[in-house]
Design a protein around this motif. Structure first.
Motif, mmCIF file in Angstrom:
data_model
loop_
_atom_site.group_PDB
_atom_site.id
_atom_site.type_symbol
_atom_site.label_atom_id
_atom_site.label_comp_id
_atom_site.label_asym_id
_atom_site.label_seq_id
_atom_site.Cartn_x
_atom_site.Cartn_y
_atom_site.Cartn_z
ATOM 1 N N GLN A 1 43.563 23.200 137.694
ATOM 2 C CA GLN A 1 42.915 22.799 138.947
ATOM 3 C C GLN A 1 41.397 22.654 138.811
ATOM 4 O O GLN A 1 40.749 22.074 139.683
ATOM 5 C CB GLN A 1 43.229 23.817 140.048
ATOM 6 N N TYR B 1 39.548 19.314 139.363
ATOM 7 C CA TYR B 1 39.185 18.854 140.707
ATOM 8 C C TYR B 1 37.809 19.372 141.120
ATOM 9 O O TYR B 1 37.102 18.727 141.897
ATOM 10 C CB TYR B 1 40.258 19.277 141.712
ATOM 11 N N LYS C 1 50.774 13.228 137.634
ATOM 12 C CA LYS C 1 50.266 13.235 139.012
ATOM 13 C C LYS C 1 48.783 13.611 139.040
ATOM 14 O O LYS C 1 47.992 13.037 139.801
ATOM 15 C CB LYS C 1 51.077 14.222 139.855
ATOM 16 N N THR C 2 48.408 14.566 138.182
ATOM 17 C CA THR C 2 46.997 14.975 138.116
ATOM 18 C C THR C 2 46.121 13.816 137.655
ATOM 19 O O THR C 2 45.068 13.548 138.238
ATOM 20 C CB THR C 2 46.842 16.170 137.153
ATOM 21 N N ARG C 3 46.544 13.121 136.591
ATOM 22 C CA ARG C 3 45.770 11.976 136.085
ATOM 23 C C ARG C 3 45.611 10.905 137.170
ATOM 24 O O ARG C 3 44.520 10.370 137.378
ATOM 25 C CB ARG C 3 46.455 11.378 134.854
ATOM 26 N N LYS C 4 46.702 10.606 137.844
ATOM 27 C CA LYS C 4 46.681 9.559 138.865
ATOM 28 C C LYS C 4 45.763 9.926 140.027
ATOM 29 O O LYS C 4 44.967 9.101 140.497
ATOM 30 C CB LYS C 4 48.101 9.313 139.377
ATOM 31 N N SER C 5 45.842 11.181 140.460
ATOM 32 C CA SER C 5 45.021 11.598 141.596
ATOM 33 C C SER C 5 43.538 11.654 141.223
ATOM 34 O O SER C 5 42.666 11.301 142.030
ATOM 35 C CB SER C 5 45.489 12.949 142.134
ATOM 36 N N LEU C 6 43.229 12.070 139.985
ATOM 37 C CA LEU C 6 41.838 12.090 139.535
ATOM 38 C C LEU C 6 41.252 10.683 139.504
ATOM 39 O O LEU C 6 40.137 10.453 139.979
ATOM 40 C CB LEU C 6 41.742 12.717 138.147
ATOM 41 N N LYS C 7 42.012 9.746 138.942
ATOM 42 C CA LYS C 7 41.532 8.356 138.896
ATOM 43 C C LYS C 7 41.261 7.827 140.293
ATOM 44 O O LYS C 7 40.259 7.148 140.539
ATOM 45 C CB LYS C 7 42.552 7.465 138.177
ATOM 46 N N LYS C 8 42.152 8.131 141.220
ATOM 47 C CA LYS C 8 41.969 7.649 142.596
ATOM 48 C C LYS C 8 40.704 8.233 143.220
ATOM 49 O O LYS C 8 39.939 7.523 143.894
ATOM 50 C CB LYS C 8 43.183 8.003 143.455
ATOM 51 N N ILE C 9 40.471 9.529 142.986
ATOM 52 C CA ILE C 9 39.263 10.165 143.522
ATOM 53 C C ILE C 9 38.010 9.454 143.013
ATOM 54 O O ILE C 9 37.099 9.120 143.778
ATOM 55 C CB ILE C 9 39.228 11.664 143.142
ATOM 56 N N ASP D 1 37.818 5.718 144.280
ATOM 57 C CA ASP D 1 37.423 5.683 145.693
ATOM 58 C C ASP D 1 35.934 5.966 145.854
ATOM 59 O O ASP D 1 35.314 5.536 146.831
ATOM 60 C CB ASP D 1 38.235 6.706 146.494
#
Length: 240
Positions: free
Chosen positions: A2, A5, A35-43, A46
């Motif tokens: 975590q 993040y 899921k972690t990789r995908k969410s980090l890229k989105k952050i 954005d």
């Protein structure tokens, strides 16, 4: 896992022109962390960043170590089509033998920070196809294949977790004792007991510093366990 993040929060709050995030290779290749990789890229996307990521191997960049690490790089605008991740330079990489022979024997000036943990035979060896994997000896220290760059230097090195070197193979050019022992075990021979031959020894701190691509006289301080941790947690300069 975590903590990535927290890193993302610093980046999106401070808004630097570019960032580099480094982590263990499992973050970049394991489906568990998809899921972690995908969410980090989105952050990051954005927040206005162009992002590239991938697993890099230190030995592809001249570092004498087969160290794999995951990198995510972001910039606020594209740099004229230049890729954000580096491209392997294709140069010759020193082998473990090259580096080790550049040092005097352990305990002599220039190579004095030895690792004194005894090497004992494993009573129940864990066999792998390669003699340089598995567990032929006590602890997690694996034998070193002198003909390749060194395996990853871990922050947990020190004591019986430190890699093992065959001094006779290294300095006298004799056939690998470890490979021959592995063959005998594979053929069904009983494992040896007690202490290993005295020409098998642990890697020194001085050698690890150079395998991590630091200058030979790089000043690391603290007890041996702390120095091993500093080395193992670092990014090799050649890769950085």
């Amino acid at each position: 896992s975590q903590l990535v993040y927290d890193f993302a929060k610093v980046v999106t709050t401070r808004k630097p022109r570019a960032f580099v995030m480094e982590n263990v290779d499992h973050l970049g290749k394991s489906s568990r962390f998809a899921k972690t990789r995908k969410s980090l890229k989105k952050i990051f996307m954005d927040a206005g960043y162009i992002v590239e990521d991938g697993v890099l191997i230190a030995s592809d960049f001249g570092v004498p170590q087969r160290r794999k690490r995951y990198f995510m790089v972001g910039v606020q605008k594209k740099l004229n089509g230049i890729p954000l991740l580096p491209i392997p330079n294709g140069g010759k990489v020193p082998t473990a033998r090259d580096i080790l022979l550049s040092f005097p024997p352990p305990g002599e000036p220039g190579n004095i920070r030895t690792t004194n943990a005894k090497i004992n035979f494993a009573l129940n060896p864990v066999m792998r196809k390669s003699p340089y994997a598995g567990m032929l000896f006590n602890g997690l220290g694996r034998p070193v294949d002198l003909n390749r760059p060194i395996q990853t230097l871990a922050a947990s090195f020190g004591g019986n977790k430190t890699p093992i070197i065959d001094e006779k193979e290294l300095r006298d050019g004799t056939p690998s004792w470890i490979e021959n022992y592995h063959i005998k075990l594979s053929e069904g021979h009983a494992p040896h007991e007690g202490e290993a031959p005295d020409f098998l020894r642990r890697m020194t701190i001085d050698e690890c510093i150079v395998f991590q691509d630091f200058p030979r006289n790089y000043d690391l301080r603290g007890p041996k366990s702390s120095i091993f941790r500093q080395i193992g947690n670092a990014v090799p300069p050649g890769l950085a």
